[in-house]
Design an enzyme around this catalytic site. Structure first.
Site, short mmCIF file in Angstrom:
data_model
loop_
_atom_site.label_atom_id
_atom_site.label_comp_id
_atom_site.label_asym_id
_atom_site.label_seq_id
_atom_site.Cartn_x
_atom_site.Cartn_y
_atom_site.Cartn_z
N CYS A 1 0.83 -0.89 -0.06
CA CYS A 1 0.11 -0.04 0.18
C CYS A 1 0.88 1.64 -0.06
O CYS A 1 2.28 1.53 -0.01
CB CYS A 1 -0.56 -0.27 0.96
SG CYS A 1 -2.35 -1.63 1.73
N ARG B 1 1.08 0.87 -5.92
CA ARG B 1 1.69 0.75 -4.62
C ARG B 1 -0.17 -0.14 -4.69
O ARG B 1 -0.15 -0.85 -3.41
CB ARG B 1 2.02 1.13 -3.84
CG ARG B 1 3.45 1.68 -3.87
CD ARG B 1 3.78 2.89 -2.80
NE ARG B 1 4.15 1.80 -1.49
CZ ARG B 1 5.42 1.50 -1.23
NH1 ARG B 1 6.35 1.46 -1.95
NH2 ARG B 1 5.78 0.44 -0.66
N TRP C 1 -3.81 -1.62 -1.06
CA TRP C 1 -3.37 -2.63 -2.48
C TRP C 1 -4.30 -3.70 -0.96
O TRP C 1 -3.30 -4.27 -0.40
CB TRP C 1 -2.59 -3.15 -2.75
CG TRP C 1 -2.29 -4.06 -3.25
CD1 TRP C 1 -1.73 -5.84 -3.39
CD2 TRP C 1 -2.71 -4.98 -4.91
NE1 TRP C 1 -1.11 -6.74 -3.81
CE2 TRP C 1 -1.95 -5.74 -5.33
CE3 TRP C 1 -3.00 -3.92 -5.29
CZ2 TRP C 1 -2.40 -6.17 -6.80
CZ3 TRP C 1 -3.48 -4.15 -6.97
CH2 TRP C 1 -3.20 -5.70 -7.50
N ASN D 1 0.48 0.35 5.93
CA ASN D 1 1.45 -0.69 4.53
C ASN D 1 2.14 -1.29 5.03
O ASN D 1 2.79 -1.58 5.95
CB ASN D 1 2.89 0.32 4.16
CG ASN D 1 2.78 -0.60 2.46
OD1 ASN D 1 2.70 -1.30 2.06
ND2 ASN D 1 4.63 -0.41 2.33
N GLY D 2 2.46 -3.02 5.15
CA GLY D 2 2.51 -3.94 5.62
C GLY D 2 1.48 -4.72 6.24
O GLY D 2 0.35 -4.91 5.71
N GLU E 1 9.83 -19.74 -19.20
CA GLU E 1 9.33 -18.79 -18.96
C GLU E 1 10.49 -17.41 -19.92
O GLU E 1 10.15 -16.16 -19.76
CB GLU E 1 9.63 -18.01 -17.00
CG GLU E 1 9.08 -17.38 -16.98
CD GLU E 1 7.93 -16.23 -17.69
OE1 GLU E 1 6.70 -17.16 -17.34
OE2 GLU E 1 8.24 -15.47 -16.73
N LYS F 1 9.59 -14.41 -22.40
CA LYS F 1 9.67 -13.33 -21.87
C LYS F 1 10.77 -12.73 -22.90
O LYS F 1 10.34 -10.93 -23.60
CB LYS F 1 11.02 -13.04 -20.65
CG LYS F 1 10.17 -13.19 -19.18
CD LYS F 1 9.27 -12.27 -18.78
CE LYS F 1 8.55 -12.23 -18.62
NZ LYS F 1 7.04 -12.72 -18.27
N GLU G 1 8.02 -11.82 -25.73
CA GLU G 1 7.25 -10.76 -25.69
C GLU G 1 7.60 -9.38 -25.80
O GLU G 1 7.43 -8.23 -25.93
CB GLU G 1 6.42 -10.98 -24.54
CG GLU G 1 6.78 -10.76 -22.85
CD GLU G 1 5.18 -11.10 -21.90
OE1 GLU G 1 4.84 -10.82 -22.06
OE2 GLU G 1 6.10 -11.87 -21.15
N HIS H 1 14.61 -35.94 -30.31
CA HIS H 1 13.71 -36.63 -30.93
C HIS H 1 13.37 -35.67 -32.81
O HIS H 1 12.19 -35.48 -33.51
CB HIS H 1 12.56 -37.34 -30.59
CG HIS H 1 13.38 -38.24 -29.08
ND1 HIS H 1 12.84 -39.19 -29.36
CD2 HIS H 1 13.46 -37.50 -27.82
CE1 HIS H 1 13.31 -39.78 -28.47
NE2 HIS H 1 13.90 -38.76 -27.11
N LYS I 1 -1.95 -6.64 -20.61
CA LYS I 1 -1.64 -6.77 -18.84
C LYS I 1 -3.04 -8.06 -18.87
O LYS I 1 -2.41 -8.79 -18.03
CB LYS I 1 -1.82 -6.09 -17.95
CG LYS I 1 -1.52 -5.81 -16.77
CD LYS I 1 -0.10 -6.41 -16.39
CE LYS I 1 0.85 -7.23 -15.23
NZ LYS I 1 1.93 -8.01 -15.75
O1 M6R Z 1 -3.30 -12.20 -14.58
P1 M6R Z 1 -2.39 -13.72 -15.31
O2 M6R Z 1 -1.96 -14.21 -14.20
O3 M6R Z 1 -4.23 -14.95 -15.44
O4 M6R Z 1 -2.14 -13.77 -16.92
C1 M6R Z 1 -2.04 -14.53 -17.51
C2 M6R Z 1 -0.70 -14.51 -19.18
O5 M6R Z 1 -1.74 -13.55 -19.82
C3 M6R Z 1 0.33 -13.21 -17.60
O6 M6R Z 1 1.13 -14.38 -17.62
C4 M6R Z 1 1.39 -13.19 -19.43
O7 M6R Z 1 1.78 -14.74 -19.88
C5 M6R Z 1 2.28 -12.88 -19.52
N1 M6R Z 1 1.85 -11.33 -20.45
C6 M6R Z 1 3.30 -12.85 -18.94
O8 M6R Z 1 4.68 -11.78 -19.08
#
Ligand code: M6R
Length: 620
Positions: free
Chosen positions: A2, A27, A77, A103-104, A493, A497, A500, A516, A615
């Site tokens: 927060c 925050r 938050w 906050n905490g 992952e 990264k 994307e 394979h 997002k």
């Molecule tokens: O909000 P969510 O965790 O459900 O979102 C899932 C994916 O859309 C999210 O992880 C996406 O792949 C990100 N851009 C990864 O960096």
């Protein structure tokens, strides 16, 4: 996470608080609130829910009785208690004469609340914070000054906090303190334009930088007493200390990003905190894992015969790591599904299959629909989410929150690490319930888990070394990422990264699967990143690395510090500290995030807002 702010003196306390809250909204913005003080009584205004809460608050505050000498404010938050007005800060004691913003997380709040309730205190929220207001009320009844009452209160409190307190009996005084959560203090002298002197306190520099550059950072367990022209800092025992002065050469925009160039790097640097906060209060000193907020009781969890995880993107990768933890520690068979695929097969589910949805936002439509489907089959559904009271959290039978705070960058970084930590906790909690984990092992794992935030911090400090490696490959358009066991989801992952945010093709493969088919693609100059930290399959990974190297690939390894045997097989190494192999993804993924970050920056790309992405994805 927060945001808190306090201001006393100056010519515009209300405006300072509202503007500060706007700068602290990153925050959290589940609710916002202020308490204002003229010459005595406190006046409170609060507004809940979403980014509009601050606008709503401004409208309410317009009706405040003036003039205002001092005030405290909060942007929330939600962690304990839903994101409602009832739970919005500031919180008051029974008399309405003490107000607190926090906050905490107060870890022992249940115990304290029970004691206070037995002593006749009335609670008006579901938060952990409110106990602080009531404890101060009790201390003040002994006739002590506010600062002494706060000190006495904080000696009873366990957990993390930065807080600010005002009370009707001491107009113009703000008492603030911190442990773990950050807090800065600012003092502004009388302005040349005649502006009155003022003192400020806030969760971060950005909230007060517009008023002063005379800033200090409080240390753990320090309490500051602020008046417009004075600041006194002392320990919880009352011993006066000199606070650390801050040299700030940021402008306001840089300050909002904590001095980082973008939210992504700021959020990567918040990862140690995100992991620590997610573990906070869930590792009990007695050697037990405590997830009492789950809403699904231990008796029902003891009946579970199988776990099915559904998620998307980075959350899916956290699920793939968790599979190893569920199977190894809890001895529960576990499957992990991509949420968008799950609904369109004929899943076999019943009341003994625990379905776990992982989602940062708690709103991703693919995961939400998958969980709805699972509930129709009578399976208990548990959600691991970062956003409190999100759709998934509301609809599920149970919820385990990650405490990473809001994430602005589209690429999941700190929320992913928090998910990994939460899923490990869940697996260990299930193991504890099922009796598949010995107390001795539990204690060892405790120590390993508790060390993770420090290891992540250490890894982040090696950013320059990662940047140097990334700089060698800025013209590479095609990467292979390899891993085995939990190293595979880490590789996935890392590849995600890179795709994307750097728009570079990156394919992740189980290292053993290359032979394979995909190994046909390896030719001199192909760049392969492999996760080769110590694990039961390390030798196997290295055999696969040798296979690609002998075909001319350039190899970059993620390897453990001092593991020269690994380095001998690589063209470059991203070094990371070692930990328990099942926890290693929490550390190992960090240099891969950094690698993608530096590659994207070298291409001049906006890492916070990559093209074509949102997002939160609310379309199928
Ligand atoms: O909000 P969510 O965790 O459900 O979102 C899932 C994916 O859309 C999210 O992880 C996406 O792949 C990100 N851009 C990864 O960096």
């Amino acid at each position: 996470m927060c945001g808190i702010i306090g201001a006393t003196g100056g010519d515009a306390v209300v405006e300072t608080l509202l503007e500060g809250l706007r700068r602290l909204e990153y925050r959290g913005y589940d609710s916002a609130g202020v308490v204002l003080q003229g010459q005595g009584e406190l006046w409170r205004a609060r507004a809940a829910r979403g980014t509009r809460s601050l606008e709503d608050l401004r409208r309410v505050v317009d009706g405040a009785p003036g003039p205002t000498a001092a005030g405290i404010g909060h942007t929330r938050w939600a962690t304990h208690g839903g994101p409602t007005e009832r739970n919005a800060h500031p919180h008051l004691d029974c008399t309405g004469r003490v107000a607190v913003v926090h906050n905490g997380i107060i870890e022992n709040y249940r115990l304290l609340a029970d004691k206070l309730a037995a002593g006749g205190h009335q609670f008006s929220s579901d938060t952990d914070t409110e106990v602080v207001a009531h404890l101060i009320e009790d201390e003040l009844s002994g006739g002590v000054a506010l600062a002494d009452a706060v000190r006495a209160t904080l000696r009873q409190v366990q957990g993390a906090f930065s807080l600010a307190v005002v009370c009707a009996g001491e107009p113009g005084t703000i008492v603030a303190a911190r442990r773990v959560s950050p807090l800065v203090v600012g003092m502004a002298e009388a302005g040349e334009d005649g502006a009155a002197p003022a003192a400020y306190v806030a969760s971060d520099i950005a909230a007060v930088l517009g008023h002063t550059r005379n800033l200090w950072a409080l240390d753990d367990d320090q309490v500051v007493e602020l008046r417009p022209q004075s600041m006194r800092v002392a320990t919880l025992a009352g011993k006066e200390v000199e606070p650390v002065a801050l040299q700030v050469d940021w402008d306001l925009e840089a300050a909002e990003k904590g001095g980082f160039d973008d939210y992504m790097s700021k959020e990567m640097h918040e990862q140690p905190r995100a992991v620590a906060d997610t573990l906070l209060g869930r590792l009990l000193p007695a050697g037990t894992f405590a997830l009492d907020e789950l809403r699904i009781g231990p008796a029902q969890l003891a009946e579970v015969e199988r776990v099915l995880v559904v998620a998307c993107g980075s959350s899916h990768h956290a699920g793939l790591v968790a599979k190893y933890a569920f199977e190894h520690w809890a001895r529960l068979p576990c499957e992990v599904d991509i949420a968008s695929e799950f609904r369109y097969r004929d899943p076999v589910l019943d009341s003994r299959t625990l379905v776990v949805g992982i989602s940062q936002s708690g709103e991703t439509i693919d995961t939400l629909q998958a969980l709805r489907e699972a509930r129709q089959w009578g399976a208990p559904v548990l959600v691991v989410a970062n956003v409190v009271d999100s759709s998934m959290a509301r609809e599920a039978d149970g919820v385990l929150y990650t405490h990473a705070g809001p994430e602005v960058g589209v690429a999941a970084t700190k929320t992913h690490l928090a998910q990994l930590a939460a899923m490990e906790l869940l697996a260990l909690y299930l193991a504890q319930i099922r009796g598949t984990l010995s107390p001795a092992d539990a204690r060892l794992l405790f120590a390993d888990l508790s060390a993770l935030p420090g290891l992540v911090g250490e890894t982040l400090e090696r950013d320059d070394a990662v940047a140097e490696v990334a700089a060698r490959f800025t013209s590479t358009r095609d990467f292979f990422f390899l891993g085995r066991h939990v190293g595979l989801p880490v590789a996935m992952e890392g590849a995600l990264k890179l795709k994307e945010i750097a728009y570079v093709r990156a394919e992740a493969y189980p290292a053993g699967e290359l032979k394979h088919g995909p190994i046909a693609l390896i030719e001199p100059g192909t760049v392969v990143l492999a996760v080769a930290t110590r694990s039961p399959v390390w030798e196997k990974v290295m055999s696969n690395v040798a296979e690609v190297r002998s075909r001319g690939a350039t190899v970059v390894l993620v390897a453990n510090d001092g593991h020269e045997e690994a380095a001998a097989e690589a063209d470059a190494v991203l070094w990371v500290p070692g930990t328990h192999p099942l926890f290693s993804p929490v550390v190992d993924v960090v240099p891969l995030q950094q690698f993608a970050y530096h590659t994207a920056r070298a291409h001049g790309l906006d890492v916070d807002r990559p093209r074509n992405l949102a997002k939160t994805v609310t379309v199928e």
